[in-house]
Design a protein around this motif. Structure first.
Motif, PDB file in Angstrom:
ATOM      1  N   SER A  59       1.231  -1.257   0.082  1.00 18.34           N
ATOM      2  CA  SER A  59       0.118   0.357  -0.011  1.00 18.34           C
ATOM      3  C   SER A  59       1.232   1.098   0.193  1.00 18.34           C
ATOM      4  O   SER A  59       2.763   1.902   0.791  1.00 18.34           O
ATOM      5  N   THR A  60       0.714   2.042  -0.638  1.00 13.69           N
ATOM      6  CA  THR A  60       1.400   2.980  -0.941  1.00 13.69           C
ATOM      7  C   THR A  60       1.168   4.051   0.374  1.00 13.69           C
ATOM      8  O   THR A  60       2.425   4.713   0.778  1.00 13.69           O
TER       9      THR A  60
ATOM     10  N   GLN B   1      -1.166  -1.603  -5.817  1.00  6.38           N
ATOM     11  CA  GLN B   1      -0.256  -2.923  -4.762  1.00  6.38           C
ATOM     12  C   GLN B   1      -1.325  -4.172  -4.298  1.00  6.38           C
ATOM     13  O   GLN B   1      -2.142  -4.373  -5.275  1.00  6.38           O
TER      14      GLN B   1
ATOM     15  N   ARG C 218      -5.592  -0.188   0.618  1.00  9.03           N
ATOM     16  CA  ARG C 218      -6.592  -0.073   1.597  1.00  9.03           C
ATOM     17  C   ARG C 218      -7.653   1.151   1.540  1.00  9.03           C
ATOM     18  O   ARG C 218      -7.210   2.135   0.914  1.00  9.03           O
ATOM     19  N   GLY C 219      -9.200   1.162   1.680  1.00 10.04           N
ATOM     20  CA  GLY C 219     -10.223   2.361   1.406  1.00 10.04           C
ATOM     21  C   GLY C 219     -10.525   2.588   2.971  1.00 10.04           C
ATOM     22  O   GLY C 219      -9.616   1.830   3.693  1.00 10.04           O
ATOM     23  N   ARG C 220     -11.218   3.032   3.057  1.00  7.45           N
ATOM     24  CA  ARG C 220     -11.623   3.752   4.540  1.00  7.45           C
ATOM     25  C   ARG C 220     -12.545   2.649   5.099  1.00  7.45           C
ATOM     26  O   ARG C 220     -13.439   1.690   4.235  1.00  7.45           O
TER      27      ARG C 220
ATOM     28  N   LYS D 293     -18.727   5.229  -8.561  1.00  5.95           N
ATOM     29  CA  LYS D 293     -17.682   5.664  -7.763  1.00  5.95           C
ATOM     30  C   LYS D 293     -16.291   5.676  -8.449  1.00  5.95           C
ATOM     31  O   LYS D 293     -15.700   4.530  -9.177  1.00  5.95           O
TER      32      LYS D 293
ATOM     33  N   GLY E 240     -11.494   7.476  -4.410  1.00  6.62           N
ATOM     34  CA  GLY E 240     -11.674   7.282  -2.829  1.00  6.62           C
ATOM     35  C   GLY E 240     -10.042   7.994  -2.404  1.00  6.62           C
ATOM     36  O   GLY E 240      -9.496   8.172  -2.515  1.00  6.62           O
TER      37      GLY E 240
HETATM   38  C1  BTN Z   1     -12.373   5.047  -0.018  1.00  4.76           C
HETATM   39  O1  BTN Z   1     -12.497   3.555   1.008  1.00  4.76           O
HETATM   40  O2  BTN Z   1     -12.717   4.952  -0.933  1.00  4.76           O
HETATM   41  C2  BTN Z   1     -10.369   5.171  -0.365  1.00  4.76           C
HETATM   42  C3  BTN Z   1      -9.488   5.004  -1.007  1.00  4.76           C
HETATM   43  C4  BTN Z   1      -8.055   5.161  -1.171  1.00  4.76           C
HETATM   44  C5  BTN Z   1      -7.236   4.279  -2.016  1.00  4.76           C
HETATM   45  C6  BTN Z   1      -5.976   4.679  -2.151  1.00  4.76           C
HETATM   46  S1  BTN Z   1      -5.177   4.347  -3.208  1.00  4.76           S
HETATM   47  C7  BTN Z   1      -3.688   4.685  -2.888  1.00  4.76           C
HETATM   48  C8  BTN Z   1      -3.405   5.097  -0.956  1.00  4.76           C
HETATM   49  N1  BTN Z   1      -2.897   3.166  -1.121  1.00  4.76           N
HETATM   50  C9  BTN Z   1      -3.765   3.010  -0.427  1.00  4.76           C
HETATM   51  O3  BTN Z   1      -3.386   1.606   0.614  1.00  4.76           O
HETATM   52  N2  BTN Z   1      -5.423   3.186  -0.076  1.00  4.76           N
HETATM   53  C10 BTN Z   1      -5.004   4.702  -0.792  1.00  4.76           C
END
Ligand code: BTN
Length: 245
Positions: free
Chosen positions: A13-14, A37, A41-43, A108, A111
């Motif tokens: 993950s960045t 990646q 990861r998201g929210r 969407k 994110g």
């Molecule tokens: C969401 O849940 O809408 C947020 C998503 C965010 C994704 C980005 S991709 C670059 C950065 N690295 C991650 O692991 N997540 C964020």
């Protein structure tokens, strides 16, 4: 922004790489971009689908001198920067769904995940992660995302240069961020409201503490969503999934 860019082919993950760079004391504006990646990861601890060759998976490190409770403002600022960049380069007119989803035709496309490193009440660094679906075709998304996700290619019918989009986003971010540092959140809030689809609509906000239903009447100065319930009570929502009714 982006005077130092760490480009990686494949990372977990960045966000993780940016966090360790921030701990090492790198300068504000350092960017991490990956082609792919393996554990995006998201929210709300969700996974973020981040295959190779199609999207922008990027994390920015900034060090504003602000208290912890105002950091949601930076998520809103980032959303405005990305919408402006997409509008500048493409014929699309994206909307923002509070707090951080950028939508095109109800699906969407972007994110944003904002994470903090803080001491006491003061921010040490903020890592703003953005996932932008650029060149995916509909069949490239897993089946469970096909009805809810889209990409700039799907919406325009052509593919887009990711490097040019990144450059435009960073320029837009930089100018909004200087505005934020010099004039505060107010001008950013006005811009954000002009792109928001969640305002003045009946919606359901699902938070970790429960569900709130009502009309979204605006955002507060700290970036929270203000919902007026049918009992005319104003609820402040900091983190939730929003369903427009
Ligand atoms: C969401 O849940 O809408 C947020 C998503 C965010 C994704 C980005 S991709 C670059 C950065 N690295 C991650 O692991 N997540 C964020």
């Amino acid at each position: 922004m982006g005077r130092t860019i760490h480009f990686e082919e494949t990372v977990t993950s960045t966000q993780k790489i940016a966090q360790s760079l921030a701990n090492d004391g790198v300068q504000e504006g350092t960017i991490v971009v990956a082609d792919q990646q393996t554990n995006g990861r998201g929210r709300m601890s969700r996974a973020w689908y981040s295959p190779s060759g199609t999207g922008i998976w990027m994390s920015m490190i900034i060090r504003p001198n602000i208290p912890v409770n105002t950091t949601p403002q930076l998520t809103l600022l980032t959303a405005v920067a990305i919408v402006q960049a997409i509008e500048e380069l493409t014929p699309l007119k994206p909307d923002i769904k509070w707090p951080n989803d950028i939508m095109i035709n109800g699906k969407k496309v972007v994110g944003i995940l904002t994470e903090l490193q803080a001491e006491a009440d003061q921010v040490h660094s903020v890592i703003i992660g953005t996932g932008i679906n650029v060149n995916q075709k509909i069949e490239d998304f897993p089946e469970d995302l096909q009805n809810i996700a889209t990409s700039i290619l799907i919406e325009t019918g052509t593919s887009w240069e990711r490097a040019q989009l990144i450059q435009t986003i960073l320029l837009r971010f930089e100018s909004l961020y200087s505005l934020f540092l010099s004039k505060g959140f107010k001008p950013i809030k006005l811009l954000w409201e002009s792109y928001a689809i969640s305002l003045n609509k009946v919606l359901i906000a699902r938070t970790l503490k429960g569900t709130v239903e009502g009309i979204a009447i605006g955002i507060d100065d700290d970036g929270a969503l203000l919902i007026e319930t049918c009992e005319k009570k104003i609820e402040k929502i900091y983190s939730a999934d929003i369903e427009l009714k």
